[in-house]
Design a protein around this motif. Structure first.
Motif, PDB file in Angstrom:
ATOM      1  N   MET A   1       3.767 -16.268  -0.257  1.00  0.00           N
ATOM      2  CA  MET A   1       5.111 -15.976  -0.751  1.00  0.00           C
ATOM      3  C   MET A   1       5.164 -14.548  -1.297  1.00  0.00           C
ATOM      4  N   ILE A   2       6.163 -13.810  -0.880  1.00  0.00           N
ATOM      5  CA  ILE A   2       6.295 -12.420  -1.326  1.00  0.00           C
ATOM      6  C   ILE A   2       6.791 -12.395  -2.772  1.00  0.00           C
ATOM      7  N   LYS A   3       5.964 -11.829  -3.668  1.00  0.00           N
ATOM      8  CA  LYS A   3       6.313 -11.714  -5.081  1.00  0.00           C
ATOM      9  C   LYS A   3       6.448 -10.262  -5.532  1.00  0.00           C
ATOM     10  N   HIS A   4       5.975  -9.350  -4.687  1.00  0.00           N
ATOM     11  CA  HIS A   4       6.000  -7.933  -5.043  1.00  0.00           C
ATOM     12  C   HIS A   4       6.498  -7.120  -3.848  1.00  0.00           C
ATOM     13  N   LEU A   5       7.344  -6.159  -4.113  1.00  0.00           N
ATOM     14  CA  LEU A   5       7.917  -5.305  -3.073  1.00  0.00           C
ATOM     15  C   LEU A   5       7.591  -3.845  -3.396  1.00  0.00           C
ATOM     16  N   GLN A   6       7.002  -3.160  -2.414  1.00  0.00           N
ATOM     17  CA  GLN A   6       6.682  -1.745  -2.559  1.00  0.00           C
ATOM     18  C   GLN A   6       7.303  -0.972  -1.406  1.00  0.00           C
ATOM     19  N   ALA A   7       7.618   0.283  -1.634  1.00  0.00           N
ATOM     20  CA  ALA A   7       8.217   1.115  -0.585  1.00  0.00           C
ATOM     21  C   ALA A   7       7.595   2.503  -0.616  1.00  0.00           C
ATOM     22  N   PHE A   8       7.404   3.060   0.571  1.00  0.00           N
ATOM     23  CA  PHE A   8       6.890   4.423   0.687  1.00  0.00           C
ATOM     24  C   PHE A   8       7.693   5.150   1.753  1.00  0.00           C
ATOM     25  N   ILE A   9       8.300   6.273   1.373  1.00  0.00           N
ATOM     26  CA  ILE A   9       9.045   7.099   2.321  1.00  0.00           C
ATOM     27  C   ILE A   9       8.204   8.338   2.608  1.00  0.00           C
ATOM     28  N   GLY A  10       7.651   8.400   3.802  1.00  0.00           N
ATOM     29  CA  GLY A  10       6.750   9.483   4.151  1.00  0.00           C
ATOM     30  C   GLY A  10       7.481  10.801   4.340  1.00  0.00           C
ATOM     31  N   ALA A  11       6.799  11.882   3.987  1.00  0.00           N
ATOM     32  CA  ALA A  11       7.392  13.219   4.126  1.00  0.00           C
ATOM     33  C   ALA A  11       6.852  13.959   5.341  1.00  0.00           C
ATOM     34  N   GLY A  12       5.670  13.554   5.830  1.00  0.00           N
ATOM     35  CA  GLY A  12       5.059  14.240   6.965  1.00  0.00           C
ATOM     36  C   GLY A  12       5.619  13.786   8.290  1.00  0.00           C
ATOM     37  N   THR A  13       5.509  14.638   9.308  1.00  0.00           N
ATOM     38  CA  THR A  13       6.046  14.306  10.634  1.00  0.00           C
ATOM     39  C   THR A  13       4.980  14.357  11.724  1.00  0.00           C
ATOM     40  N   ASN A  14       3.690  14.376  11.329  1.00  0.00           N
ATOM     41  CA  ASN A  14       2.598  14.331  12.296  1.00  0.00           C
ATOM     42  C   ASN A  14       2.368  12.882  12.702  1.00  0.00           C
ATOM     43  N   PRO A  15       2.560  12.540  13.964  1.00  0.00           N
ATOM     44  CA  PRO A  15       2.494  11.125  14.357  1.00  0.00           C
ATOM     45  C   PRO A  15       1.126  10.492  14.148  1.00  0.00           C
ATOM     46  N   HIS A  16       0.063  11.264  14.358  1.00  0.00           N
ATOM     47  CA  HIS A  16      -1.272  10.682  14.210  1.00  0.00           C
ATOM     48  C   HIS A  16      -1.569  10.346  12.748  1.00  0.00           C
ATOM     49  N   ARG A  17      -1.133  11.208  11.842  1.00  0.00           N
ATOM     50  CA  ARG A  17      -1.312  10.904  10.419  1.00  0.00           C
ATOM     51  C   ARG A  17      -0.403   9.753   9.991  1.00  0.00           C
ATOM     52  N   ASN A  18       0.811   9.730  10.504  1.00  0.00           N
ATOM     53  CA  ASN A  18       1.719   8.635  10.155  1.00  0.00           C
ATOM     54  C   ASN A  18       1.168   7.288  10.607  1.00  0.00           C
ATOM     55  N   LEU A  19       0.571   7.254  11.781  1.00  0.00           N
ATOM     56  CA  LEU A  19      -0.033   6.015  12.270  1.00  0.00           C
ATOM     57  C   LEU A  19      -1.254   5.645  11.435  1.00  0.00           C
ATOM     58  N   ALA A  20      -1.986   6.660  10.961  1.00  0.00           N
ATOM     59  CA  ALA A  20      -3.132   6.402  10.089  1.00  0.00           C
ATOM     60  C   ALA A  20      -2.667   5.777   8.771  1.00  0.00           C
ATOM     61  N   ILE A  21      -1.574   6.297   8.222  1.00  0.00           N
ATOM     62  CA  ILE A  21      -1.021   5.730   6.979  1.00  0.00           C
ATOM     63  C   ILE A  21      -0.552   4.300   7.222  1.00  0.00           C
ATOM     64  N   GLU A  22       0.088   4.065   8.353  1.00  0.00           N
ATOM     65  CA  GLU A  22       0.563   2.718   8.687  1.00  0.00           C
ATOM     66  C   GLU A  22      -0.601   1.724   8.695  1.00  0.00           C
ATOM     67  N   GLU A  23      -1.692   2.097   9.357  1.00  0.00           N
ATOM     68  CA  GLU A  23      -2.843   1.197   9.407  1.00  0.00           C
ATOM     69  C   GLU A  23      -3.459   1.018   8.022  1.00  0.00           C
ATOM     70  N   TYR A  24      -3.564   2.105   7.270  1.00  0.00           N
ATOM     71  CA  TYR A  24      -4.140   2.038   5.923  1.00  0.00           C
ATOM     72  C   TYR A  24      -3.328   1.097   5.026  1.00  0.00           C
ATOM     73  N   LEU A  25      -2.007   1.251   5.033  1.00  0.00           N
ATOM     74  CA  LEU A  25      -1.159   0.394   4.209  1.00  0.00           C
ATOM     75  C   LEU A  25      -1.303  -1.072   4.602  1.00  0.00           C
ATOM     76  N   THR A  26      -1.432  -1.323   5.897  1.00  0.00           N
ATOM     77  CA  THR A  26      -1.556  -2.703   6.372  1.00  0.00           C
ATOM     78  C   THR A  26      -2.923  -3.285   6.010  1.00  0.00           C
ATOM     79  N   ASP A  27      -3.984  -2.494   6.189  1.00  0.00           N
ATOM     80  CA  ASP A  27      -5.332  -2.986   5.879  1.00  0.00           C
ATOM     81  C   ASP A  27      -5.535  -3.256   4.396  1.00  0.00           C
ATOM     82  N   THR A  28      -4.772  -2.559   3.562  1.00  0.00           N
ATOM     83  CA  THR A  28      -4.995  -2.652   2.107  1.00  0.00           C
ATOM     84  C   THR A  28      -3.857  -3.330   1.355  1.00  0.00           C
ATOM     85  N   VAL A  29      -2.912  -3.925   2.077  1.00  0.00           N
ATOM     86  CA  VAL A  29      -1.764  -4.539   1.394  1.00  0.00           C
ATOM     87  C   VAL A  29      -2.245  -5.679   0.481  1.00  0.00           C
ATOM     88  N   PRO A  30      -1.828  -5.682  -0.784  1.00  0.00           N
ATOM     89  CA  PRO A  30      -2.260  -6.747  -1.702  1.00  0.00           C
ATOM     90  C   PRO A  30      -1.639  -8.090  -1.323  1.00  0.00           C
TER      91      PRO A  30
END
Length: 328
Positions: A1-30
């Protein structure tokens, strides 16, 4: 059950870094947490995890025009991103994954802006019968994400300039019908900006989940972990993948997506293999390619390898029908 909501609005436009952040956020989501990640890529073609880069994109032309090719973790087809497009990712534990609820955030965001929106099938979100959002999906080690595009003011000319729909896809849908189904949201709300859409997405997530979002910044992230992922996403081997010098190729489009099988056959045996697909759940591609290697080049032997590959269970009959129909 979702009890916590977090949001991140990225400022960078490099696709490879953005995909890296996407994977990082998913691998480490509490646990019990949904992370809404909003991001943009500049002048980029993004292909699905199991697609053939050279078949899906005019890579030389894209690079000559200063563009970037990227390969995402999730399945699905090739898409064009520019600064008129806002990407979203919902990262959460697999046990809390609820596709319709997550898509409901997009519908609510549009509604709050006075734009009618509806979910179509599993992958698309429409307004006035035209597609403005395509979705794809990924799960790994108990964590999942659902990501996609929001077309605000994308340069539609570049959709046709850099993307190369396959022959079977053209036969299935036709270029004109595909283009006619796509719409920019600024056609309905001319003043709409990316920042306004991003704000509406965060507020919509708060409405749908009944929670207040806490905003993340890059200072909250482990930079070493993101850099490690960035190196992989920006590597030639990941972006372009493996190209097989094939002596046999077959392809067909099914209701679940398109598949292409390429085999290097020597002395009646499959010496090497590649399997490409734009299916949303294309986890079968890599295991099936591995299964085909060293297989005898006969329909029965190839189909046996299909049935021996657990990831192919849902599509095995279709794959065998395709292989059996070939004059091997």
């Amino acid at each position: 059950m979702i009890k916590h909501l977090q949001a991140f609005i990225g400022a960078g436009t490099n696709p490879h870094r953005n995909l890296a952040i996407e994977e990082y956020l998913t691998d480490t989501v509490p646990e019990d947490t949904l992370i809404v990640y909003l991001w943009q890529n500049r002048h980029t073609v993004v292909i699905g995890r199991n697609q053939n880069a050279w078949a899906e994109c005019r890579t030389a032309e894209l690079e000559r025009d200063g563009g970037t090719l990227a390969r995402r973790l999730s399945g699905g087809g090739a898409v064009y991103h520019d600064m008129g497009n806002l990407n979203f990712t919902f990262s959460l534990r697999t046990q809390d994954y609820d596709l319709r609820r997550q898509q409901g955030v997009i519908v609510e965001a549009c509604r709050s802006l006075g734009i009618p929106a509806e979910i179509s099938g599993r992958n698309d979100i429409l307004t006035n019968g035209c597609k403005f959002s395509g979705n794809s999906f990924y799960s790994h080690n108990g964590c999942s994400f659902h990501n996609g595009t929001l077309l605000l003011s994308v340069d539609m000319a570049n959709l046709g300039k850099y993307l190369t729909p396959s022959k079977v896809k053209l036969e299935s849908k036709g270029v004109a019908s595909v283009r006619s189904r796509v719409i920019n949201l600024t056609e309905l709300r001319p003043s709409l900006t990316v920042a306004e859409m991003a704000d509406a997405m965060v507020k919509a997530a708060e409405t749908v989940y009944g929670l207040k979002a806490s905003m993340l910044s890059e200072a909250d992230f482990d930079e070493a972990e993101i850099e490690k992922r960035y190196q992989r996403f920006s590597s030639f081997d990941w972006v372009y993948g493996k190209s097989v010098p094939c002596t046999f190729e077959c392809a067909r489009r099914f209701s679940w997506g398109e598949v292409t099988v390429q085999l290097l056959v020597k002395n009646g045996c499959c010496e090497d293999a590649a399997v490409y697909s734009d299916a949303m759940d294309a986890e079968f591609a890599a295991p099936l390619a591995a299964a085909f290697r060293s297989c005898r080049f006969t329909p029965d032997e190839l189909c046996a390898r299909v049935h021996q590959t657990p990831q192919c269970a849902a599509v095995a009959e279709d794959l065998c029908e395709l292989l059996q129909s070939q004059a091997l």
